[in-house]
Structure formats: structure tokens, C-alpha cells
Design an enzyme around this catalytic site. Structure first.
Site, mmCIF file in Angstrom:
data_model
loop_
_atom_site.group_PDB
_atom_site.id
_atom_site.type_symbol
_atom_site.label_atom_id
_atom_site.label_comp_id
_atom_site.label_asym_id
_atom_site.label_seq_id
_atom_site.Cartn_x
_atom_site.Cartn_y
_atom_site.Cartn_z
ATOM 1 N N ASP A 304 0.902 -1.154 0.000
ATOM 2 C CA ASP A 304 0.000 0.000 0.000
ATOM 3 C C ASP A 304 0.941 1.204 0.000
ATOM 4 O O ASP A 304 1.291 1.740 1.039
ATOM 5 C CB ASP A 304 -0.895 -0.036 1.245
ATOM 6 C CG ASP A 304 -1.872 1.114 1.278
ATOM 7 O OD1 ASP A 304 -2.035 1.777 0.244
ATOM 8 O OD2 ASP A 304 -2.461 1.364 2.345
ATOM 9 N N CYS A 357 -3.839 5.168 -2.794
ATOM 10 C CA CYS A 357 -5.103 5.905 -2.693
ATOM 11 C C CYS A 357 -4.935 7.209 -3.467
ATOM 12 O O CYS A 357 -5.310 8.275 -3.010
ATOM 13 C CB CYS A 357 -5.520 6.129 -1.243
ATOM 14 S SG CYS A 357 -4.233 6.810 -0.195
#
Length: 420
Positions: A304, A357
Site C-alpha cells: 500500500d 489511494c
């Protein structure tokens, strides 16, 4: 309960906004610190201050345009209350000076169509141009309208302790309304934003707060019982906890991060979760010896990656003013390096999931294309195929979640399997 609107409460909002607009620190940290220093502010007062200053961060450019050259923190707040929250001059009366009434009426009635596209979208020029090139002007307008709204509150049910129906039932009995998420099998979306830190279900580890889009990354990695799994940029461990639950608390799950503070925040969450297979460890960088000794032994790695966070503007509106083209260029170098390090960890037949993100191609598609070109031993597995196995219906070889379409934060992910 609504806060009582007084000059003193407005003054608190003005002070906080002044601190925020220096952009020295993340907005949520600035607001939290202010509330710690001003404990006399009740729950409703805090909500008013936070919502109002965040409205200015979200809608900064169009609010400045409405101020018509007379910009001050005070005026930005007044316009934010009048325009974004729809307050009338009567509701603003406790703080509005007679000399400001005409000015505010003019600011409020200014048609949005007069603004330049980037101003209308409340985006810096560089970011508007990049997104318009990717999505087209109409789509960026729809996207920005959603990004300029507060995010809903999502929970992830801890399947080691409970199930979604049971948690929904218990919350409903306590007057907390929620519905099952439409994407993640473990997601619940709440209608309001109640304080949950002292709720018995939270304290016993039956749920964690986690955006529904973020939950899908665990299902893309598909960790199995007894495997060796690495969460390479674990942060405060929201995804780590999901991976541990998917592994049924077996095998070994390493949670690596460069920040002691973030890993410290994982500790109480880990204690509540009931997981005993997680091994948190601080690393200096992606070339740390703690990582190198796992080379070729790991079944699955979640990356991530540190990113611009532009998919999370509903929660972190200050990011659009704190990031720049230069900071994104720096991040892409780091992202490529971390993904290459992750690739060295997995055994043949193993899997890496790369996720951000961010909404930007430079941090997403471009990183994956370059990686596949330089790593012929890896292949892209369609995200839609993997998610379908878990009852999630989304199209595309890559996971691409957009706030205005999927009602989650903006996420990107690619599933990369090492050929056996």
C-alpha cells in the site's frame, strides 16, 4: 445536538483556520491538537469547528473567488457557512457585522458558472489539468463535487470475533443505524458519525473503522491459512488486521513500516483484534536487512505504497494544497523502488498487490507498466477475476475505485503474480 453559535465559537474556528492555512502539518493533526488544548469545547462545538474549517479547505478556491479580493480567514468562514452549509443571514446574525451583510449577499449569489473550471472544481491548476487529461472536464467536475463532500463512516467487521449481521443487529439495538456495504463482504456503512471509541463492540474488537474501498485490497491479496505474508507499508495496520483475519490467525504476517509512531498505533488495535500471528517491525527503508532476509520466501506481499493521497480528499482536503507536481514526481521514484523490493520477496507462484489511494496515472498505471516491462517473471492477474471469488462484482483488470462512482475513497490496485 447542534452547537450554540456564538462569537466565541466562531473565534475558535477562526484560530484553527489560521493554523491550517499555514499547511505546516496535516489538517487532522492540527485540529486534534487544538481540541486537546481547548478541552472546554464540547462534542457539538468541536463538530462545528471541524466541519466549518474543513469546508474552507475543501472549497478554498471558489470561496476565495466569492470573496472578490477581500480575503481574510473571517470572510472565508462566513462565506463557507453561507454557501457550503446554506446558513441564512439570520443564522449568522450572532457574528455578522452590519457592514458585511451586503458583501455576503453578493458573495453568496455569485453564479458558479462564472468561475474558471479549476476554481469551480476547487482544485489547484496543476491537479485539475492532470485529472482533466485523464477523465475529461465533465467527469472531473462530477468527481470534484464528491471529493468536496465529507466521507461517510465505514466499519470493517472482524470475522474472528463476529459477523456482519450480528454487528448490524447490535448497533441497531443501540440506536446506531447502518447498512451492509455494497462492495466488501465485511463492510458496514453508518448513517451518522457517532462516537464509537467507547462502544462495547469496538472495545471487544468486533469491528474497526476502515473505508470500504480499502477493505478490497485484502481480498485482492487473498492470503491463505498458514502462509507467510508481508504488509510492506503497514502504517497503523488497518489492512494488516484484515489480512490476519483472512488468514484465520494462522501463518506469519509481518507488518513493516518506517514509522515507530504508526506502528505504535497498531498495538492497541492488535490487542483488540485477537490476532496472534502478526509481527510488527520498524524498517529504515525498503532495502532494510529485515526485508532482505525474507527474499524468495514469502507467499504474498501487500504494497500500500506511500502516495499523494489524492483519492482521500473527502477526509484529507488539505492534501490537494500540500501536494505539488514536484512531490508527486518524488513519490513515483519511491513507489517504483518499493514495488521492486516487494517483488524480490515473493517465491515463484507468489503474489504482490500494489495499491495507492491516488487518482493519478503517474502513481498508478505508469508504475505497473514500467514494472511489468522490467519484470518478465510477473504477470498481471485481472482484479475482477480475483474479486469475483469473494462475491465482489467490479469490472476491469485493475481495481480503480472513484468516489463519485463507487462512493468510497479513490483507490487503485494491481494484482501481480510471479510465474511458477
Amino acid at each position: 445536538m447542534k452547537a450554540r453559535f456564538t462569537p466565541a465559537l466562531f473565534a475558535h474556528a477562526e484560530t484553527v483556520l489560521g493554523q491550517l492555512l499555514r499547511f505546516d502539518h496535516p489538517a487532522d493533526a492540527v485540529v486534534s491538537r487544538y481540541f486537546r488544548e481547548n478541552r472546554q469545547l464540547g462534542h457539538a462545538d468541536r463538530a462545528f469547528v471541524a466541519e466549518t474549517v474543513f469546508a474552507v479547505l475543501r472549497r478554498g478556491r471558489s470561496l476565495e473567488a466569492r470573496c472578490a479580493g477581500q480575503i481574510s480567514d473571517r470572510r472565508l468562514l462566513l462565506v463557507a457557512l453561507a454557501v457550503t452549509r446554506g446558513w441564512s443571514q439570520r443564522e449568522l446574525a450572532p457574528v455578522l457585522k452590519a457592514s458585511e451583510e451586503e458583501w455576503l449577499a453578493a458573495a453568496k449569489s455569485m453564479p458558479e458558472t462564472d468561475f474558471a473550471p479549476a476554481v469551480r472544481c476547487d482544485l489547484p491548476d496543476w491537479l485539475y489539468e492532470r485529472l482533466a487529461a485523464q477523465f475529461g472536464a465533465d467527469e472531473v467536475l462530477a468527481l470534484s463535487r464528491t471529493l468536496n463532500q465529507p466521507a461517510p463512516l465505514d466499519l470493517r467487521v472482524n470475522t474472528l470475533k463476529s459477523n456482519r449481521d450480528a454487528v448490524l443487529e447490535r448497533l441497531a439495538a443501540d440506536g446506531i443505524e447502518g447498512v451492509a456495504g455494497t462492495l466488501s463482504p465485511t463492510a458496514i456503512r453508518l448513517r451518522e458519525k457517532p462516537a464509537l471509541a467507547k462502544h462495547p463492540l469496538f472495545l471487544e474488537g468486533a469491528f474497526e473503522v476502515q473505508d470500504e474501498g480499502s477493505q478490497l485490497l485484502g481480498y485482492l491479496l487473498e492470503p491463505k491459512r498458514g502462509e507467510m505474508v508481508v504488509d510492506l507499508c503497514a502504517g497503523a495496520g488497518g489492512k494488516t488486521l484484515l489480512l490476519g483475519a483472512l488468514m484465520k490467525n494462522t501463518g506469519r504476517l509481518y507488518a513493516f513500516d518506517v514509522s515507530d509512531k504508526r506502528l505504535g498505533n497498531l498495538k492497541p488495535r492488535l490487542a483488540r483484534s485477537g490476532l496472534s500471528n502478526v509481527h510488527p517491525a520498524r524498517i529504515e527503508h525498503e532495502r532494510d536487512t529485515k526485508i532482505k532476509r525474507l527474499a524468495g520466501k514469502v507467499d504474498r506481499v501487500l504494497v500500500d505504497a506511500p502516495c499523494s493521497g489524492l483519492g482521500t480528499l473527502r477526509r484529507n482536503p488539505d492534501l490537494k494544497w500540500r501536494q505539488s507536481e514536484a512531490s508527486v514526481a518524488e513519490l513515483t521514484v519511491k513507489q517504483a523502488s518499493i514495488l521492486a523490493a516487494a517483488a524480490k520477496l515473493v517465491r515463484p507462484g507468489g503474489r504482490v498487490v500494489y495499491a495507492t489511494c491516488s487518482l493519478l496515472t503517474a502513481e498508478n498505471d505508469a508504475i505497473i507498466e514500467a514494472f511489468l516491462a522490467s519484470h518478465p517473471d510477473f504477470e498481471l492477474v485481472p482484479a475482477s477475476t480475483v474479486l469475483a471469488r469473494h462475491g465482489v462484482s467490479l469490472e476491469g483488470d485493475l481495481l480503480r475505485l472513484l468516489p463519485h462512482q463507487h462512493l468510497t475513497d479513490g483507490f487503485f490496485a494491481a494484482v501481480l503474480d510471479k510465474k511458477a
